[in-house]
Design a protein around this motif. Structure first.
Motif, PDB file in Angstrom:
ATOM      1  N   SER B  31       8.497  -9.456 -11.265  1.00 26.43           N
ATOM      2  CA  SER B  31       7.095  -9.207 -11.574  1.00 26.43           C
ATOM      3  C   SER B  31       6.263  -9.566 -10.357  1.00 26.43           C
ATOM      4  O   SER B  31       6.699 -10.358  -9.511  1.00 26.43           O
ATOM      5  CB  SER B  31       6.625 -10.024 -12.781  1.00 26.43           C
ATOM      6  N   GLN B  33       2.058 -10.352  -9.169  1.00 25.68           N
ATOM      7  CA  GLN B  33       0.696 -10.592  -9.609  1.00 25.68           C
ATOM      8  C   GLN B  33      -0.253 -10.500  -8.413  1.00 25.68           C
ATOM      9  O   GLN B  33       0.130 -10.778  -7.274  1.00 25.68           O
ATOM     10  CB  GLN B  33       0.585 -11.976 -10.257  1.00 25.68           C
ATOM     11  N   ARG B  92       7.622 -13.179  -8.474  1.00 20.56           N
ATOM     12  CA  ARG B  92       8.780 -13.937  -8.954  1.00 20.56           C
ATOM     13  C   ARG B  92      10.028 -13.107  -8.650  1.00 20.56           C
ATOM     14  O   ARG B  92      10.099 -11.949  -9.045  1.00 20.56           O
ATOM     15  CB  ARG B  92       8.672 -14.207 -10.445  1.00 20.56           C
ATOM     16  N   GLY B  96      12.351 -13.981 -15.374  1.00 18.25           N
ATOM     17  CA  GLY B  96      12.083 -15.171 -16.170  1.00 18.25           C
ATOM     18  C   GLY B  96      11.862 -16.421 -15.353  1.00 18.25           C
ATOM     19  O   GLY B  96      11.569 -17.475 -15.911  1.00 18.25           O
ATOM     20  N   GLN B  98      10.116 -19.228 -13.013  1.00 15.22           N
ATOM     21  CA  GLN B  98       8.757 -19.746 -13.015  1.00 15.22           C
ATOM     22  C   GLN B  98       8.188 -19.916 -11.619  1.00 15.22           C
ATOM     23  O   GLN B  98       6.990 -19.959 -11.448  1.00 15.22           O
ATOM     24  CB  GLN B  98       8.716 -21.083 -13.758  1.00 15.22           C
ATOM     25  N   LYS B  99       9.060 -20.016 -10.599  1.00 17.57           N
ATOM     26  CA  LYS B  99       8.572 -20.220  -9.243  1.00 17.57           C
ATOM     27  C   LYS B  99       7.869 -18.960  -8.773  1.00 17.57           C
ATOM     28  O   LYS B  99       8.435 -17.871  -8.804  1.00 17.57           O
ATOM     29  CB  LYS B  99       9.723 -20.557  -8.302  1.00 17.57           C
ATOM     30  N   LEU B 100       6.625 -19.113  -8.339  1.00 19.83           N
ATOM     31  CA  LEU B 100       5.809 -17.998  -7.872  1.00 19.83           C
ATOM     32  C   LEU B 100       5.525 -18.194  -6.396  1.00 19.83           C
ATOM     33  O   LEU B 100       5.016 -19.238  -5.997  1.00 19.83           O
ATOM     34  CB  LEU B 100       4.504 -17.976  -8.666  1.00 19.83           C
ATOM     35  N   VAL B 101       5.882 -17.193  -5.584  1.00 17.37           N
ATOM     36  CA  VAL B 101       5.629 -17.286  -4.149  1.00 17.37           C
ATOM     37  C   VAL B 101       4.494 -16.340  -3.787  1.00 17.37           C
ATOM     38  O   VAL B 101       4.402 -15.230  -4.314  1.00 17.37           O
ATOM     39  CB  VAL B 101       6.893 -16.959  -3.329  1.00 17.37           C
ATOM     40  N   PHE B 102       3.644 -16.788  -2.871  1.00 17.07           N
ATOM     41  CA  PHE B 102       2.453 -16.052  -2.486  1.00 17.07           C
ATOM     42  C   PHE B 102       2.596 -15.424  -1.107  1.00 17.07           C
ATOM     43  O   PHE B 102       3.300 -15.952  -0.234  1.00 17.07           O
ATOM     44  CB  PHE B 102       1.239 -16.986  -2.461  1.00 17.07           C
TER      45      PHE B 102
END
Lengths: 114, 112
Positions: B31, B33, B92, B96, B98-102
């Motif tokens: 996913s 964002q 991600r 599923g 949870q770690k989100l990298v920018f």
């Protein structure tokens, strides 16, 4: 309040000192994140908690950085022997913890090490 | 090495113009964002895309997730000064997770 709260909003400390940064997540959110953001850059992942345990601490830069979340709610990021390179905005975020859920960020703590 | 590369890093245009911001990676994301951040505040979620080829619209903003789920774009039509801010993509890698990298962000300035 309803949002993520971070205190203090600003912290100035001398090189070599110890600092603690606090994060109050949204009530009921099981996941809590710490990020570090330098001027003009995107947030850099530090650590992620699911409940009381650190599920992923791969972003902590070295052993001077440590974070706790003893009761699964409030979290504290601790930095020992601060260095000038630690100066940044430290962001905390929480989420419900379900896969793919968005992060809700606080306004950050601006840390300046002199 | 940046997992998510955003381009351009800086963009300054006149009110009323259209623009596109890109977010690229060699990794596949479950996913992705887009967030917007104002000075002195934390990032705020704009949209989440999860399906390859997905297109979502939010007023004058159009978000697209690449077919291979490795890239995304944000298109703004008829930009307004209120659109000024730092736009961040975040992903991600694992389903599923949870770690989100920018990404490093795109700083957008819309001049009146």
């Amino acid at each position: 309040g309803a949002g993520v709260s971070q205190t203090p909003s600003n912290k100035v400390t001398e090189k070599g000192k110890y600092v603690e940064l606090r994060c109050d997540p949204i009530s009921g959110h099981t996941a809590l994140y710490w990020y570090r953001q330098s001027l003009g850059q995107g947030p850099e992942f530090l650590i992620y908690f699911q409940g009381t345990g650190a599920a992923d601490d791969s972003g902590l830069p070295n052993d001077r950085f440590f974070a706790v979340r003893p009761e699964g709610s409030v979290s504290t990021l601790k930095i020992q022997r601060t260095e000038r390179g630690d100066s940044a905005v430290y962001l905390c975020a929480s989420s419900p913890g379900t896969g793919g859920s968005p992060l809700h960020f606080g306004n950050g703590t601006r840390l300046t090490v002199t | 090495t940046q997992l998510l590369e955003q381009s351009p890093q800086f963009l300054s245009i006149q009110e009323g113009e259209n623009l596109t911001v890109y977010c690229n990676s060699s990794s596949v994301f479950s996913s992705l964002q887009w967030y917007r951040q104002e000075p002195g505040e934390g990032p705020v979620l704009l949209v989440t895309v999860v399906t390859g080829g997905e297109v979502k619209k939010l007023k004058r903003l159009t978000f697209q997730f690449g077919d291979a789920r490795k890239d995304s774009s944000l298109h703004i039509t008829a930009a307004q000064p209120g659109d000024t801010g730092l736009y961040l993509c975040a992903g991600r890698v694992i389903q599923g997770a949870q770690k989100l990298v920018f990404g490093q962000g795109t700083r957008l300035t819309i001049n009146p």
